[in-house]
Write a protein that holds these residues in place. Structure first.
Motif, PDB file in Angstrom:
ATOM      1  N   TYR A 289      80.255  18.606  21.793  1.00 25.56           N
ATOM      2  CA  TYR A 289      79.318  19.171  22.760  1.00 25.56           C
ATOM      3  C   TYR A 289      79.637  20.622  23.135  1.00 25.56           C
ATOM      4  O   TYR A 289      78.816  21.517  22.910  1.00 25.56           O
ATOM      5  CB  TYR A 289      79.287  18.306  24.032  1.00 25.56           C
ATOM      6  CG  TYR A 289      78.779  16.909  23.809  1.00 25.56           C
ATOM      7  CD1 TYR A 289      77.424  16.614  23.900  1.00 25.56           C
ATOM      8  CD2 TYR A 289      79.657  15.868  23.504  1.00 25.56           C
ATOM      9  CE1 TYR A 289      76.947  15.323  23.691  1.00 25.56           C
ATOM     10  CE2 TYR A 289      79.191  14.572  23.290  1.00 25.56           C
ATOM     11  CZ  TYR A 289      77.840  14.305  23.384  1.00 25.56           C
ATOM     12  OH  TYR A 289      77.366  13.041  23.165  1.00 25.56           O
ATOM     13  N   ASP A 384      79.592  14.673  29.166  1.00 27.56           N
ATOM     14  CA  ASP A 384      79.389  15.198  27.812  1.00 27.56           C
ATOM     15  C   ASP A 384      78.214  16.173  27.753  1.00 27.56           C
ATOM     16  O   ASP A 384      78.341  17.303  27.267  1.00 27.56           O
ATOM     17  CB  ASP A 384      79.158  14.050  26.825  1.00 27.56           C
ATOM     18  CG  ASP A 384      80.453  13.373  26.385  1.00 27.56           C
ATOM     19  OD1 ASP A 384      81.520  14.014  26.524  1.00 27.56           O
ATOM     20  OD2 ASP A 384      80.406  12.230  25.915  1.00 27.56           O
ATOM     21  N   LEU A 385      77.051  15.758  28.227  1.00 31.48           N
ATOM     22  CA  LEU A 385      75.876  16.626  28.183  1.00 31.48           C
ATOM     23  C   LEU A 385      76.076  17.873  29.029  1.00 31.48           C
ATOM     24  O   LEU A 385      75.659  18.968  28.658  1.00 31.48           O
ATOM     25  CB  LEU A 385      74.635  15.864  28.656  1.00 31.48           C
ATOM     26  CG  LEU A 385      74.092  14.785  27.719  1.00 31.48           C
ATOM     27  CD1 LEU A 385      72.876  14.103  28.340  1.00 31.48           C
ATOM     28  CD2 LEU A 385      73.730  15.381  26.361  1.00 31.48           C
ATOM     29  N   LYS A 386      76.727  17.708  30.162  1.00 32.27           N
ATOM     30  CA  LYS A 386      76.998  18.853  31.039  1.00 32.27           C
ATOM     31  C   LYS A 386      77.867  19.883  30.344  1.00 32.27           C
ATOM     32  O   LYS A 386      77.659  21.098  30.491  1.00 32.27           O
ATOM     33  CB  LYS A 386      77.687  18.386  32.321  1.00 32.27           C
ATOM     34  CG  LYS A 386      77.982  19.507  33.319  1.00 32.27           C
ATOM     35  CD  LYS A 386      78.649  18.966  34.568  1.00 32.27           C
ATOM     36  CE  LYS A 386      78.788  20.053  35.618  1.00 32.27           C
ATOM     37  NZ  LYS A 386      79.603  21.196  35.189  1.00 32.27           N
ATOM     38  N   HIS A 389      75.657  21.923  27.997  1.00 26.39           N
ATOM     39  CA  HIS A 389      74.799  22.769  28.831  1.00 26.39           C
ATOM     40  C   HIS A 389      75.584  23.948  29.401  1.00 26.39           C
ATOM     41  O   HIS A 389      75.142  25.102  29.352  1.00 26.39           O
ATOM     42  CB  HIS A 389      74.216  21.930  29.977  1.00 26.39           C
ATOM     43  CG  HIS A 389      73.638  22.735  31.095  1.00 26.39           C
ATOM     44  ND1 HIS A 389      74.417  23.254  32.114  1.00 26.39           N
ATOM     45  CD2 HIS A 389      72.366  23.129  31.357  1.00 26.39           C
ATOM     46  CE1 HIS A 389      73.654  23.923  32.952  1.00 26.39           C
ATOM     47  NE2 HIS A 389      72.401  23.863  32.522  1.00 26.39           N
ATOM     48  N   ASN A 464      68.390  19.155  27.955  1.00 27.17           N
ATOM     49  CA  ASN A 464      68.713  17.721  28.001  1.00 27.17           C
ATOM     50  C   ASN A 464      69.609  17.368  29.183  1.00 27.17           C
ATOM     51  O   ASN A 464      69.706  16.205  29.570  1.00 27.17           O
ATOM     52  CB  ASN A 464      69.341  17.251  26.684  1.00 27.17           C
ATOM     53  CG  ASN A 464      70.586  18.042  26.321  1.00 27.17           C
ATOM     54  OD1 ASN A 464      70.980  18.969  27.030  1.00 27.17           O
ATOM     55  ND2 ASN A 464      71.195  17.687  25.211  1.00 27.17           N
ATOM     56  N   TYR A 465      70.281  18.367  29.765  1.00 24.81           N
ATOM     57  CA  TYR A 465      71.065  18.123  30.982  1.00 24.81           C
ATOM     58  C   TYR A 465      70.241  18.461  32.222  1.00 24.81           C
ATOM     59  O   TYR A 465      70.470  17.907  33.292  1.00 24.81           O
ATOM     60  CB  TYR A 465      72.352  18.956  30.956  1.00 24.81           C
ATOM     61  CG  TYR A 465      73.182  18.809  32.205  1.00 24.81           C
ATOM     62  CD1 TYR A 465      73.836  17.614  32.496  1.00 24.81           C
ATOM     63  CD2 TYR A 465      73.289  19.862  33.113  1.00 24.81           C
ATOM     64  CE1 TYR A 465      74.590  17.473  33.646  1.00 24.81           C
ATOM     65  CE2 TYR A 465      74.045  19.739  34.267  1.00 24.81           C
ATOM     66  CZ  TYR A 465      74.692  18.544  34.534  1.00 24.81           C
ATOM     67  OH  TYR A 465      75.427  18.416  35.679  1.00 24.81           O
TER      68      TYR A 465
END
Length: 716
Positions: A289, A384-386, A389, A464-465
Motif C-alpha cells: 500500500y 492499510d487503505l489509509k 492514501h 478508496n479511503y
C-alpha cells in the motif's frame, strides 16, 4: 547515506547472541564493553578512549552532523569540512546563478575571502551522552494512556535538557530507543557560520545520475567541502567577517595508502532511520500500500519538474535539489518493494512473531504480553487503505509547493490581521521572511502543472479511503480532471505569485484569504492529512503500547538477538571490512571491491545528463596524470566497497582505517541489499564509498586547488 540503505533477508531469530561483527549501529559510549575486542581482531589499532572520550580529544570530535540530515568530518586544523556533494547540493545550488553556475561547473575558493556563506547551514558537534532510562521510565506507569505517558516523559525531558544545556550553550536532545524501552540524552554544540570552500562540477559529483543511483559498479565523485567559522574565542557565532576558522579538538588525518580486500573499515555518522523491529504487518502494509503510492506520487511530481527544468537553466537551479531528493527516494521505495517481496521479509518476521506469541501466551507472560501480536495485526489491517492514501497525499504536499504554502502562509496572515499595530510590527519581519522563503524557488508554470497532476492522481487513487470535502466536491464537478479548477485558481489567487501576495499585503483582508481558491484547496488537504477519528486515536494508542511491549518481550525472551537500537539520527559507529561483491563483467577492476577512472571513462556519453564528464578528466586519464594519488596497481581508484551497516543520514560519513585515518566517504548502498532497513543481510549488504585519493586528485590535479590539500594532514 542520502538514502535509506536496505538489505536482504536473514531471520533475526536465527542469529546467535553474539552479532556478526559488521552488523550494528553502535553507541560510542558502549564500544569498550560491546565491540572493542571484535574490532581489534579485525584490525583496529585505537583504544576505545581514542574513539570516544569526554575529557580528551577523540575521533568523535572530528565527526559532525551536517545541516541536520547528513554527516561530515573535520579534515584540517583550520575547520575544513568534507561531506558528500549531494549533502551540499542545496547550498551549492543556492549560491549558484546562471552566470556563475557552481553546481554545473564546480568551484574552489582560492583564499578564505572567496569562501561563500549560504543563508542557512550549520554543523553539530557531539559533546557527550548518558543513559537516563531509569529516570524517564520512573515517571510513567502501565495505567497511563500513550498520550499521558508522552506528556509525563516530555515534562521530564524538559528538566533534563535544562539541567545540561549550560544556559543555552549546548543543545540537549533526549531520545527514545528500543521503541521507548530505553532513553539517552545527547549534548551537542552547533556552529552556524559554515561556508562553501569547494565543489567538483556536477558531472563529477553526480556522475551516473539516477541510472547509477543505488547501483554497483559506481564511479561518482560525491564530495564537497566547507569550512566552520567561530568567534575569536572558538565559540559558535552568527556569520560575521570578523569570525575566524574554527580550531577543532580533533581532525582526521588522510591516508594515501589505499585499501585492499579485508582491510578494517569503520564509519562514524548520524544514520537517520531503520526499522529492524518493524512487525510483519508493517512490512506487508508498506510493500502493498504505502510504497507503491509513494513511488507513483513521486514519479508524477518528477515528470512535471523535469519537463520545465530541461527547458530553462534558471528553473533547473531552482528545483535541482527538490528533484534530486524526490528521485532518490522514488528509486529507493521501488527497490524496497522489490527486495522485500522477493525475499519474503514479512513472512520471516511473521514467523518470529508466531514464536513470540506462543511465548507471550504462556501463563507467566499472558497478562502482560498475551494480546500484543493480535493488537498490532489488527491495527495494520485497519490502516492499510489509509497508508496508501496518506502516501499519495504526502507526495502531493512534498512536490507541489501550493499544496502546503497557501494554508501555512494564509493562516499566518489571518492571525497577523487580527493583531493590534504593535503586535503586527513584531510579526511582520517573520511574515516577510516566510514570503521570501516560499517564493525564493518558485516557478509558477511548473507549480501549476505539478498541482494539477498531483490532484488528478490523488483524487483518483486516494478515493478508496475517502477524499477531503472540498476536493471531493471539485472532483464530482470536474470528473477527476482538475486542470480548469487550478488554472482558474491561479488566475484569481493571491498565492499564485510573490507579486500577487505583495499587492494583497497593501490592503490585507481576512475575507480575501478565506475565500481564496488555492487557500481552500490547501486547507482542505492539510485538514485531511491531520484528521484523526476517535477510533483511529484509540487504535494508535493501543498499537503504540503493543509495539513497545513487543520489543520489550522479544528482548526478554531472547527471540530477537539485536543488541543495538534502531537508527534515529544519533551518532553511531559501524565497523566491518573492505569486501568485494561477486565478479561483475561491467567492472574493469581486478577485484570487484573498487572501480577505476578507466571504467568511468568507458561510461562517458558526450552531452548526456548523467554520463557526460569534463574533457580534461578524459585527457588526464589517458596521460595517466594521477600524481601521488595513483594506486600501486597504476590505476586511479574512484569508489570502493565495504560491508558496513549504514542508512540514510550516513551520507558524507568518514570511512576510517584501523589507525584512525580517513580512507573514504560513504555515499550510497547497493540495490541488491535494499531490504536492510528492516532486516540485515550479511552476504549482500555493501556501502559504496568515494576513495579519498580520488577526492584529493579532483581537488589538486584536476581543479588546481592544491592549497586545500596542503591544509590537510596527509599520511603516505
Amino acid at each position: 547515506m542520502k538514502k535509506i540503505i536496505l538489505f536482504l533477508t536473514l531471520s533475526l531469530v536465527a542469529l546467535p547472541a553474539s552479532m556478526k561483527a559488521n552488523e550494528g549501529m553502535w553507541f560510542l559510549m558502549f564500544i569498550e564493553r560491546l565491540n572493542h575486542r571484535d574490532m581489534e581482531k579485525m584490525g583496529l589499532q585505537l583504544t576505545a578512549e581514542e574513539i570516544y572520550s569526554i575529557n580528551n580529544h577523540s575521533l568523535k570530535d572530528a565527526i559532525v552532523q551536517f545541516n541536520g540530515g547528513c554527516t561530515a568530518e573535520i579534515v584540517s586544523k583550520e575547520g575544513l569540512v568534507l561531506t558528500n556533494h549531494h549533502c551540499g547540493y542545496d547550498a551549492i545550488a543556492e549560491l549558484s546563478t546562471e552566470e556563475k553556475n557552481y553546481l554545473k561547473n564546480g568551484f574552489w575558493a582560492s583564499n578564505r575571502k572567496e569562501e561563500m556563506k549560504p543563508k542557512s547551514l550549520y554543523v553539530r558537534f557531539f559533546v557527550r551522552m548518558d543513559d537516563v532510562s531509569k529516570r524517564i521510565l520512573g515517571v510513567v506507569n502501565d495505567n497511563m494512556s500513550e498520550l499521558e505517558r508522552e506528556k509525563a516523559i516530555n515534562q521530564e525531558i524538559a528538566k533534563i535538557q535544562k539541567e545540561n544545556d549550560e544556559g543555552g550553550k549546548y543543545t540537549v536532545s533526549v531520545r527514545p530507543f528500543f521503541q521507548g524501552n530505553e532513553y539517552y540524552y545527547f549534548v551537542y554544540q552547533d556552529y552556524k557560520d559554515v561556508r562553501l570552500v569547494g565543489t567538483p562540477p556536477e558531472s563529477v559529483g553526480k556522475f551516473g545520475g539516477d541510472t547509477d543511483n543505488w547501483e554497483w559498479p559506481r564511479h561518482t565523485g560525491d564530495f564537497s567541502m566547507f569550512r566552520v567559522y567561530a568567534d575569536k574565542d572558538g565559540n559558535p557565532a552568527e556569520y560575521s567577517t570578523e569570525n575566524v576558522p574554527l580550531q577543532p579538538k580533533h581532525h582526521l588525518p588522510v591516508s594515501l595508502k589505499g585499501v585492499e580486500e579485508n582491510d578494517f573499515a569503520m564509519i562514524l555518522g548520524y544514520p537517520g532511520r531503520t526499522n529492524r523491529w518493524m512487525p510483519a504487518g508493517g512490512i506487508d502494509q508498506n510493500v502493498k500500500y504505502a510504497y507503491p503510492a509513494w513511488v507513483e506520487g513521486a514519479k508524477t511530481g518528477m515528470d512535471v519538474m523535469k519537463k520545465y527544468m530541461d527547458k530553462d537553466e534558471k528553473v533547473n537551479l531552482m528545483y535541482a535539489s527538490k528533484y534530486a531528493s524526490t528521485a532518490n527516494y522514488w528509486k529507493n521505495r521501488q527497490g524496497m518493494i522489490d527486495a522485500l517481496s522477493k525475499f519474503g521479509t514479512a513472512k520471516t518476521k511473521a514467523g518470529q512473531e508466531a514464536k513470540f506469541d506462543k511465548w507471550a501466551n504462556k501463563k507467566e507472560n499472558k497478562a502482560k504480553y498475551g494480546n500484543v501480536v493480535a493488537t498490532i495485526n489488527n491495527y495494520y489491517k485497519a490502516t492499510d487503505l489509509k497508508s496508501g492514501h496518506d502516501s499519495y497525499l504526502q507526495q502531493l504536499m512534498r512536490t507541489a509547493t501550493l499544496g502546503m504554502l497557501p494554508a501555512n502562509l494564509g493562516n499566518g496572515l489571518i492571525a497577523y490581521n487580527k493583531e493590534n499595530d504593535a503586535k503586527k510590527a513584531e510579526m511582520l519581519p517573520r511574515i516577510q521572511g516566510a514570503i521570501e522563503n516560499y517564493y525564493g524557488e518558485f516557478y509558477a508554470p511548473l507549480e501549476k502543472d505539478v498541482l494539477i497532476a498531483q490532484l488528478n492522481l490523488y483524487a483518483s487513487k486516494g478515493a478508496n479511503y475517502g477524499l477531503p470535502t472540498y476536493i471531493a466536491k471539485l472532483k464530482q464537478a470536474n470528473n477527476g480532471d482538475f486542470t480548469k479548477d487550478v488554472n482558474d485558481a491561479f488566475a484569481k489567487s493571491i498565492f499564485a505569485s510573490k507579486e500577487a501576495l505583495e499587492a494583497f499585503m497593501k490592503n490585507p483582508k481576512n475575507e480575501t484569504i478565506e475565500n481564496d481558491p488555492l487557500y481552500l484547496i490547501s486547507v482542505d488537504l492539510q485538514t485531511k492529512m491531520r484528521a484523526k477519528s476517535d477510533d483511529l486515536a484509540k487504535m494508535e494508542n493501543d498499537f503504540g503500547k503493543a509495539f513497545r511491549l513487543l520489543v520489550e518481550g522479544l528482548r526478554e525472551s531472547k527471540l530477537n538477538a539485536i543488541e543495538y537500537p534502531d537508527a534515529n539520527s544519533t551518532l553511531r559507529l559501524t565497523y566491518g571490512k573492505v569486501r568485494a561483491l561477486p565478479a561483475d563483467k561491467r567492472n574493469d577492476a581486478k577485484i570487484n571491491n573498487y572501480t577505476t577512472m578507466d571504467g568511468m571513462v568507458k561510461k562517458y556519453k558526450k552531452g548526456d545528463d548523467e554520463f557526460d564528464m569534463p574533457t580534461k578528466i578524459i585527457e588526464m586519464n589517458k596521460a595517466r596524470d594521477y600524481g601521488q594519488y595513483v594506486d600501486k596497481d597504476g590505476s586511479m581508484h574512484v569508489n570502493f566497497l565495504t560491508d558496513n551497516d549504514i542508512t540514510g543520514g550516513n551520507s558524507g560519513s568518514p570511512v576510517i582505517n584501523g589507525k584512525g585515518e580517513l580512507i573514504g566517504l560513504a555515499f550510497d548502498g547497493n540495490i541488491e541489499a535494499m531490504a536492510g532497513d528492516v532486516i540485515f543481510d550479511p552476504k549482500l549488504q555493501r556501502t559504496i564509498n568515494v576513495d579519498i585519493r580520488y577526492v584529493l586528485w579532483i581537488i589538486d590535479k584536476y581543479s588546481g586547488a592544491k592549497h586545500i590539500v596542503d591544509e590537510m594532514t596527509i599520511v603516505k
